[in-house]
Scaffold this motif. Structure first.
Motif, short mmCIF file in Angstrom:
data_model
loop_
_atom_site.label_atom_id
_atom_site.label_comp_id
_atom_site.label_asym_id
_atom_site.label_seq_id
_atom_site.Cartn_x
_atom_site.Cartn_y
_atom_site.Cartn_z
N TYR A 49 0.84 -1.19 0.00
CA TYR A 49 0.00 0.00 0.00
C TYR A 49 0.88 1.24 0.00
N ASN A 50 0.49 2.22 -0.81
CA ASN A 50 1.16 3.51 -0.80
C ASN A 50 0.14 4.56 -0.38
N ASN A 51 0.35 5.11 0.80
CA ASN A 51 -0.54 6.15 1.31
C ASN A 51 -2.01 5.70 1.22
N LYS A 52 -2.26 4.53 1.73
CA LYS A 52 -3.59 3.90 1.82
C LYS A 52 -4.12 3.37 0.50
N GLU A 53 -3.33 3.43 -0.56
CA GLU A 53 -3.80 2.92 -1.84
C GLU A 53 -3.06 1.62 -2.18
N LEU A 54 -3.80 0.59 -2.57
CA LEU A 54 -3.20 -0.69 -2.92
C LEU A 54 -2.42 -0.56 -4.22
N ILE A 55 -1.11 -0.91 -4.19
CA ILE A 55 -0.32 -0.80 -5.41
C ILE A 55 0.29 -2.13 -5.84
N ILE A 56 0.45 -3.06 -4.95
CA ILE A 56 0.91 -4.40 -5.31
C ILE A 56 -0.06 -5.40 -4.70
N ASN A 57 -0.54 -6.29 -5.54
CA ASN A 57 -1.46 -7.33 -5.08
C ASN A 57 -1.06 -8.60 -5.80
N GLU A 58 -0.24 -9.41 -5.16
CA GLU A 58 0.22 -10.63 -5.78
C GLU A 58 -0.91 -11.66 -5.80
N THR A 59 -0.60 -12.81 -6.37
CA THR A 59 -1.63 -13.85 -6.46
C THR A 59 -1.85 -14.44 -5.08
N VAL A 60 -2.76 -13.85 -4.37
CA VAL A 60 -3.05 -14.25 -3.00
C VAL A 60 -4.54 -14.59 -2.93
N PRO A 61 -4.92 -15.67 -2.24
CA PRO A 61 -6.35 -15.97 -2.12
C PRO A 61 -7.14 -14.78 -1.57
N ASN A 62 -8.36 -14.63 -2.06
CA ASN A 62 -9.12 -13.47 -1.59
C ASN A 62 -9.61 -13.61 -0.16
N ARG A 63 -9.22 -14.69 0.50
CA ARG A 63 -9.46 -14.79 1.96
C ARG A 63 -8.55 -13.80 2.71
N PHE A 64 -7.52 -13.34 2.03
CA PHE A 64 -6.59 -12.38 2.64
C PHE A 64 -7.02 -10.97 2.21
N SER A 65 -7.25 -10.12 3.18
CA SER A 65 -7.65 -8.75 2.83
C SER A 65 -6.86 -7.76 3.67
N PRO A 66 -6.02 -6.97 3.00
CA PRO A 66 -5.30 -5.93 3.72
C PRO A 66 -6.19 -4.71 3.89
N LYS A 67 -5.92 -3.98 4.97
CA LYS A 67 -6.66 -2.75 5.20
C LYS A 67 -5.71 -1.71 5.78
N SER A 68 -5.75 -0.53 5.20
CA SER A 68 -4.86 0.54 5.64
C SER A 68 -5.68 1.73 6.10
N PRO A 69 -5.93 1.85 7.40
CA PRO A 69 -6.74 2.96 7.90
C PRO A 69 -6.04 4.30 7.75
N ASP A 70 -4.73 4.29 7.79
CA ASP A 70 -3.92 5.49 7.55
C ASP A 70 -2.54 5.03 7.12
N LYS A 71 -1.70 5.94 6.73
CA LYS A 71 -0.44 5.50 6.11
C LYS A 71 0.54 4.90 7.12
N ALA A 72 0.25 5.01 8.40
CA ALA A 72 1.13 4.42 9.41
C ALA A 72 0.71 3.01 9.80
N HIS A 73 -0.42 2.56 9.30
CA HIS A 73 -0.96 1.25 9.68
C HIS A 73 -1.36 0.44 8.47
N LEU A 74 -1.02 -0.85 8.53
CA LEU A 74 -1.49 -1.77 7.49
C LEU A 74 -1.81 -3.10 8.18
N ASN A 75 -3.08 -3.41 8.22
CA ASN A 75 -3.53 -4.63 8.89
C ASN A 75 -3.83 -5.70 7.86
N LEU A 76 -3.72 -6.94 8.31
CA LEU A 76 -3.99 -8.08 7.43
C LEU A 76 -5.06 -8.94 8.07
N HIS A 77 -6.19 -9.06 7.37
CA HIS A 77 -7.27 -9.90 7.87
C HIS A 77 -7.34 -11.16 7.03
N ILE A 78 -7.47 -12.28 7.70
CA ILE A 78 -7.52 -13.56 7.00
C ILE A 78 -8.80 -14.29 7.40
#
Lengths: 115, 115
Positions: A49-78
């Motif tokens: 993520y760059n400044n809350k925008e997804l820029i790289i999304n590799e071939t990952v199952p859609n059970r994995f969902s990243p979330k960036s509430p702000d540019k200092a945080h990036l959470n991963l939900h599975i």
């Protein structure tokens, strides 16, 4: 004054459960990443993520969902965890730059074990 | 597609002797190259990177790496190994254009420095 921190450090859960891993960086970086390191220590990027925008999304199952509430945080939900999700997950951050080779700084990792 | 090869799973060296950890890469255009070190149960720590210019790059903890374009190599070196250098070392490459700041890692080389 940890630069890139992750919680929890260890996560043990049952198949089918949903879990989240949190990451925070205090380096003032604009870009954050999630990597997966498998049991053979192979390290592969999942998301960026760059400044809350997804820029790289590799071939990952859609059970994995990243979330960036702000540019200092990036959470991963599975969702619906599977045995094969067991791994160490690393968060990293870097300056956004202008396409140059910005150094990525890694967190300590979260060891996920799915039973 | 970019790729990195680390041909040795493990390198053993006596303390005080010089060490070399090998890395070769494949990428379109000019490469950006990195070395990271991972101590047990820790995240990756940045050692050094090659962007352009001088083929010999100096990094942290006395490590250096030599970029060789004709051999597409970026071997990590240290003149005198310490027992505390024992760790897992990763080489990584990033292509010059596109794809965000996507690093592709090698499979890692376990360095063991013995007394």
């Amino acid at each position: 004054d940890t630069a890139v921190s992750q919680t929890p450090k260890y996560l043990v859960t049952q198949m089918g459960n949903d879990k989240s891993i949190k990451c925070e960086q205090n380096l003032g970086h604009d870009t954050m990443y999630w990597y997966k390191q498998d049991s053979k220590k192979f390290l592969k990027i999942m998301f960026s993520y760059n400044n809350k925008e997804l820029i790289i999304n590799e071939t990952v199952p859609n059970r994995f969902s990243p979330k960036s509430p702000d540019k200092a945080h990036l959470n991963l939900h599975i969702n619906s965890l599977e045995l094969g999700d067991s791994a160490v997950y690393f968060c990293a951050s870097s300056e956004a730059g202008t396409g140059g080779p910005e150094t990525q700084y890694f967190g300590p990792g979260t060891r996920l074990t799915v039973l | 597609a970019q790729s990195v090869a680390q041909p040795e799973d493990q390198v053993n060296v006596a303390e005080g002797n010089p060490l070399t950890v090998k890395c070769t890469y494949s990428v379109s255009g000019n490469p950006y190259l990195f070395w990271y070190v991972q101590y047990p149960n820790r995240g990756l720590q940045f050692l050094l990177k090659y962007i352009t210019g001088d083929n010999l790059v100096k990094g942290s903890y006395g490590f250096e790496a030599e970029f060789n374009k004709s051999q597409t190599s970026f071997h990590l070196k240290k003149p005198s190994a310490l027992v505390s250098d024992s760790a897992l070392y990763f080489c990584a490459v990033r292509g010059y254009t596109g794809g965000g700041n996507k690093l592709t890692f090698g499979t890692g080389t376990q360095l063991k420095v013995e007394l």
